[in-house]
Write an enzyme that holds these catalytic residues in place. Structure first.
Site, mmCIF file in Angstrom:
data_model
loop_
_atom_site.group_PDB
_atom_site.id
_atom_site.type_symbol
_atom_site.label_atom_id
_atom_site.label_comp_id
_atom_site.label_asym_id
_atom_site.label_seq_id
_atom_site.Cartn_x
_atom_site.Cartn_y
_atom_site.Cartn_z
ATOM 1 N N SER A 261 16.871 85.864 4.710
ATOM 2 C CA SER A 261 17.525 85.856 6.009
ATOM 3 C C SER A 261 18.640 84.806 6.084
ATOM 4 C CB SER A 261 16.457 85.668 7.083
ATOM 5 O OG SER A 261 16.935 86.197 8.283
ATOM 6 N N HIS A 402 11.732 92.976 8.460
ATOM 7 C CA HIS A 402 12.411 91.754 8.045
ATOM 8 C C HIS A 402 11.375 90.719 7.610
ATOM 9 C CE1 HIS A 402 15.855 89.042 8.281
ATOM 10 N NE2 HIS A 402 15.116 88.172 8.937
HETATM 11 C C1 GTR Z 1 18.320 86.209 13.212
HETATM 12 C C2 GTR Z 1 19.776 86.249 12.878
HETATM 13 C C3 GTR Z 1 19.965 86.763 11.486
HETATM 14 C C4 GTR Z 1 18.988 86.169 10.496
HETATM 15 C C5 GTR Z 1 17.635 85.823 11.080
HETATM 16 C C6 GTR Z 1 16.795 84.815 10.314
HETATM 17 O O1 GTR Z 1 18.061 85.857 14.498
HETATM 18 O O2 GTR Z 1 20.430 87.050 13.809
HETATM 19 O O3 GTR Z 1 21.300 86.585 11.075
HETATM 20 O O4 GTR Z 1 19.533 85.084 9.864
HETATM 21 O O5 GTR Z 1 17.729 85.302 12.350
HETATM 22 O O6 GTR Z 1 17.302 83.922 9.652
HETATM 23 O O7 GTR Z 1 15.577 84.922 10.420
#
Ligand code: GTR
Length: 421
Positions: A261, A402
C-alpha cells in the site's frame, strides 16, 4: 447540542456519499490519454540502447520524479551510531537468529533513532533478505514476546489498543497474518522490518521525524520540490541498506525491498533511487505507486494529495485533476528499477488501487527491460486471478481484498528464488 451533532453527521454522510459517487471505476469513462514512451526523451529523441537509457533517459526521468512527485532529499545525513540492542540465537523455535538493531542520527540538538527487527535463518552464513516497513510497530508482525514495542507516535486504532498515539502490548502479533515469517525463514531468507513512523510519523507535519534534520532553523517546511513522507521513508530504507552492508550475516547483494500500500509506493521509490536494492516488491500500491495516474480510476492524484497532503512533494499538486499535463506516468517509475527484478501485485477487490492500472504499468515498463534483454510482461491482457506471471517483471492479481496474504508471500519467495539464485 444533540440536534447539531445529528445535523453535522447528516451533512458529512451526504458529502461522503457524494465524494464516493465521483470515484470512477468504469473502463469506459477513463479519460483519453497517451501513455508516455519511456524510450523517448523529453525532447523527443528515441532511446535505442542501454547506454542512452542509463546516461540520458533514466537520469532525466529520475530527476522528474524527484522534483515533481516524491520530492528531493534536501541533503545528506549519515548514521551516527548503530547498536544491537537485543540478540538471540534461539528465536522462532530455535531456527532463527533475532537481532534488534538501533540506528541513530544526531545533528545539533536533534536525535532520532529507529529499530530494525531482523530474523535470519540459522543454517545460512550470509542470508538474502526481505526488508519492509510495517504499519503499527515491529511487535505487531509476530507473537514473539521479545520484540521491543516502539514509543514513536502511532495512529490511534482502538481495536489494536492504540490510544493517545501510543503503541501497547495489546497489539503484539495483530499483524502476523501479513508477514509469513516461517515461510520466509524456511525458504532461506531473512526478514527485516521497521516501524515506518519511527522514521517519519505519518501525519501532515514536517517538524517531526527525520525532516527537521535537513532544514536550517528558519525553515519549517520543505520547498515545493523537496521530499514528502514517502521520500523520507525511502530514505530510511536506504539507511537500513547502509546497515545491511556492515552486517556479516546478511548478503547485501540480495536485499529485496518490499512494501504494501503506501509502503508499496515507498518500496518502488526506494528501489528507483537506490540501486543497491537487488529486487523490489510492491503489493497493492495503487495511486502514486504502481497504478497509472492518467487512468484516474479509483484513487486519483487530487484525492491522494488532499487526503494525504504530506506524502508527495508540493509540486505534485500541480497535477490535481490535471493528470494529462504529467509528462511521465508510473510505468516509468517501474522502468527506473530496470534491469533489476520487480514484482507488482494487485488484489481483485482492491478497486481503489486500480488493479488494471497497476498491471498496465508493469506492461508499459517492459520495453525498458527488453533493452537489457530481460523479459517483462508479454502483452496487455491481464492474467486470470491467482495466475502469476513471473518474469524479471512479475505481476499477479489474487482473490481478496487490500492486504498481504500467504499467497502473496509464496509467490514472492518462489520468484525471488528464480531471479536472485
Ligand atoms: C489509503 C490510500 C491508499 C493506500 C492505503 C494504505 O487510504 O488511499 O493510497 O496507500 O491507504 O496505505 O493503506
Amino acid at each position: 447540542m444533540k440536534k447539531i451533532v445529528i445535523f453535522l453527521l447528516f451533512v458529512f454522510t451526504i458529502l461522503f456519499a457524494f465524494a464516493q459517487s465521483n470515484v470512477n471505476y468504469n473502463e469506459n469513462k477513463i479519460p483519453q490519454f497517451v501513455v508516455p514512451n519511456p524510450l523517448k526523451t523529453f525532447n523527443g529523441k528515441k532511446v535505442r540502447n542501454v547506454k542512452t537509457w542509463e546516461k540520458k533517459r533514466r537520469p532525466e526521468l529520475l530527476e522528474f520524479f524527484s522534483k515533481n512527485i516524491y520530492g528531493e532529499v534536501p541533503g545528506k545525513l549519515k548514521i551516527s551510531s548503530v547498536e544491537i540492542v537485543e540478540e538471540s540465537h534461539d528465536a522462532l523455535n530455535g531456527k532463527a537468529t533475532r537481532k534488534q538493531v538501533q540506528i541513530s542520527f544526531q545533528k545539533d540538538n536533534l536525535t532520532l533513532d529507529f529499530t530494525i527487527l531482523i530474523y535470519l535463518p540459522k543454517n545460512i552464513e550470509k542470508a538474502p533478505l526481505f526488508v519492509g516497513y510495517n504499519f503499527y510497530g515491529n511487535h505487531t508482525i509476530t507473537e514473539d514476546v521479545n520484540v521491543i514495542i516502539s514509543d514513536a507516535w502511532a495512529r490511534d486504532n482502538e481495536s489494536f489498543g492504540i490510544i493517545n498515539n501510543q503503541l501497547t502490548e495489546q497489539s503484539r502479533g495483530v499483524r502476523d497474518n501479513r508477514w509469513a515469517i516461517d515461510k520466509i525463514i524456511d525458504a532461506g531468507y531473512g526478514l527485516a522490518t521497521i516501524y515506518y513512523c519511527e522514521v517519519d510519523p505519518d501525519k501532515n507535519d514536517f517538524t517531526d521525524g527525520i525532516h527537521p534534520f535537513f532544514y536550517e532553523e528558519y525553515r519549517k517546511l520543505p520547498f515545493p520540490n523537496e521530499w514528502g513522507s514517502i521520500a523520507a521513508w525511502s530514505w530510511g530504507l536506504s539507511r537500513c541498506m547502509d546497515y545491511f552492508e556492515q552486517d556479516a550475516n546478511i548478503d547485501e547483494s540480495k536485499i529485496i525491498v518490499f512494501g504494501h500500500s503506501r509502503l508499496g509506493k515507498t518500496s518502488l521509490w526506494a528501489g528507483a533511487t537506490d540501486e543497491r536494492f537487488a529486487a523490489v516488491i510492491s503489493n497493492n500500491s495503487g495511486c502514486g505507486g504502481a497504478a497509472l495516474s492518467k487512468r484516474a480510476v479509483g484513487e486519483t492524484v487530487s484525492r491522494i494529495n488532499s487526503s494525504f497532503p504530506h506524502w508527495f512533494c508540493t509540486n505534485f499538486k500541480e497535477y490535481n485533476r490535471n493528470e494529462k499535463a504529467l509528462p511521465v506516468d508510473q510505468h516509468e517509475l517501474i522502468a527506473l528499477i530496470a534491469p533489476r527484478p520487480v514484482y507488482i501485485a494487485s488484489a481483485e477487490d482492491d478497486k481503489w488501487a486500480d488493479p488494471r492500472g497497476e498491471f498496465l504499468s508493469a506492461f508499459y515498463a517492459t520495453p525498458v527491460y527488453k533493452l537489457y534483454g530481460k523479459e517483462g510482461i508479454p502483452n496487455d491482457k491481464m492474467p486470470a486471478v491467482n495466475q502469476p506471471i513471473q518474469n524479471r517483471i512479475a505481476y499477479h492479481i489474487r482473490t481478496g481484498k487490500h492486504d498481504v496474504t500467504d499467497f502473496d508471500w509464496e509467490q514472492y519467495i518462489k520468484w525471488a528464488n528464480a531471479q536472485l539464485k
